[in-house]
Scaffold this active site. Structure first.
Site: not given
Ligand code: VAH
Length: 321
Positions: A8, A11-12, A34, A52, A143, A147
């Site tokens: 990655g 990415g940011q 990436d 990948d 998300y 996590k």
């Molecule tokens: C998001 N930048 O907005 C991420 C972050 C706390 C949010 O994990 O999905």
């Protein structure tokens, strides 16, 4: 000698972490990978490859061929995008992590894993202010679910197989080197791009939506600090809380107006408001400070100047704040 694989790297976080790790471990020892090409400075400063994390055969072959000793697995679908593709987000976020954990379990040379968690593991039932390291975590976003599950797997692989996996619950991360990537906190990146582009921003969150945030340089420093800490000092094997600062869109807008007086903002909350409303307003990161001396340098004023100058430079504008 450490040989580091970054998954990655375009990415940011990856785009800045790769540069910092190359300064420490040497360009040739930090492998940037990436699904898409990384930035020119990463491509021109050391090894990079399209890889990948879901292609297990290629991943294992890469790790063995390059004698990798540490893996930073950063690739994931962020909160806003994950709500649009729930099952793909679950598959990508979880299969990717499990491939890396399994690989660390099987390949002796791989000594340490970093994987980013998020304050998104917390949900509406979590105490919203100064959220403790150990508390209720009932995420209601895809998300956040990935996590929270990921944290459980990291701790399981440590306890069951001795895999030295380390993680941080990042707050919203702010940087100018990559465009916003579909996160709910990315309003705090977009606002600076729009302030420079057109001196106006339409914000997708309400003006008083307080969220925990951090400038990227502090997050990168914390990540490397955690990964360089002796194993016996690590007391958290799920993920460490990381707080940084807490601010709302109105606070950022006020700061920008100090440098660009003609800047204007309006608010049109969208589906991401419902995501933000489930997250804490501020985070207690005292356990990270105790275990590995976490320090935060960049406050909202300093971040505003860095972001405005950085975005202006990207657009070739002669602005200095
Ligand atoms: C998001 N930048 O907005 C991420 C972050 C706390 C949010 O994990 O999905």
């Amino acid at each position: 000698m450490e040989r580091i694989l970054i998954i990655g790297a375009a990415g940011q976080i990856g785009s800045e972490l790769t540069v910092e790790l190359r300064k420490i471990y040497g360009n040739e020892n930090v492998f940037a990978t990436d699904l898409k090409e990384p930035s020119e400075d990463i491509k021109n400063s050391g090894p990079w490859e399209i890889l990948d994390v879901l292609d297990v055969k290629r991943l294992v072959h890469f790790v063995i061929r390059h004698k990798i000793t540490q893996i930073y697995h950063l690739a994931a679908v962020l909160s806003g995008n994950a709500e649009k593709i729930p099952m793909q987000a679950w598959h990508i976020n979880m299969e990717g992590l499990l491939n890396v954990l399994d690989l660390a379990k099987e390949i002796e040379d791989v000594k340490r894993i970093f994987w980013p968690s998020s304050i998104a593991v917390f949900g509406p039932s979590t105490p919203k202010d100064n959220t403790p390291q150990t508390t209720i975590a009932e995420p209601t976003t895809v998300y956040g679910i990935t996590k929270l599950a990921g944290e459980r797997w990291c701790e399981y692989y440590w306890k069951r197989y001795g895999v030295d996996a380390r993680s941080i619950r990042y707050p919203g991360l702010i940087s100018y080197k990559t465009e916003p990537g579909g996160g709910t906190t990315d309003y705090a990146v977009e606002i600076f791009y729009e302030a420079i582009r057109q001196k106006h921003y339409t914000c997708f969150l309400k003006e008083d939506t307080y969220l925990p945030m951090m400038y990227m340089s502090d997050a990168i420093k914390a990540t490397i600090q955690l990964m360089q800490t002796e194993q016996d000092k690590i007391t958290v094997r799920s993920a460490y809380n990381l707080g940084g600062m807490s601010f709302a869109p109105k606070d950022v807008a006020e700061k920008i107006k100090q440098y660009i007086p003609e800047f204007t903002i309006d608010y049109k909350p969208d589906f991401r408001q419902a995501i933000a409303d489930t997250w804490p307003r501020s985070i207690d990161d005292s356990v990270a400070r105790r275990d590995w001396n976490l320090e935060i340098d960049v406050d909202l004023d300093k971040m505003t100047k860095i972001m405005l100058n950085g975005v202006a430079e990207k657009f070739g504008k002669k602005l200095r704040f």
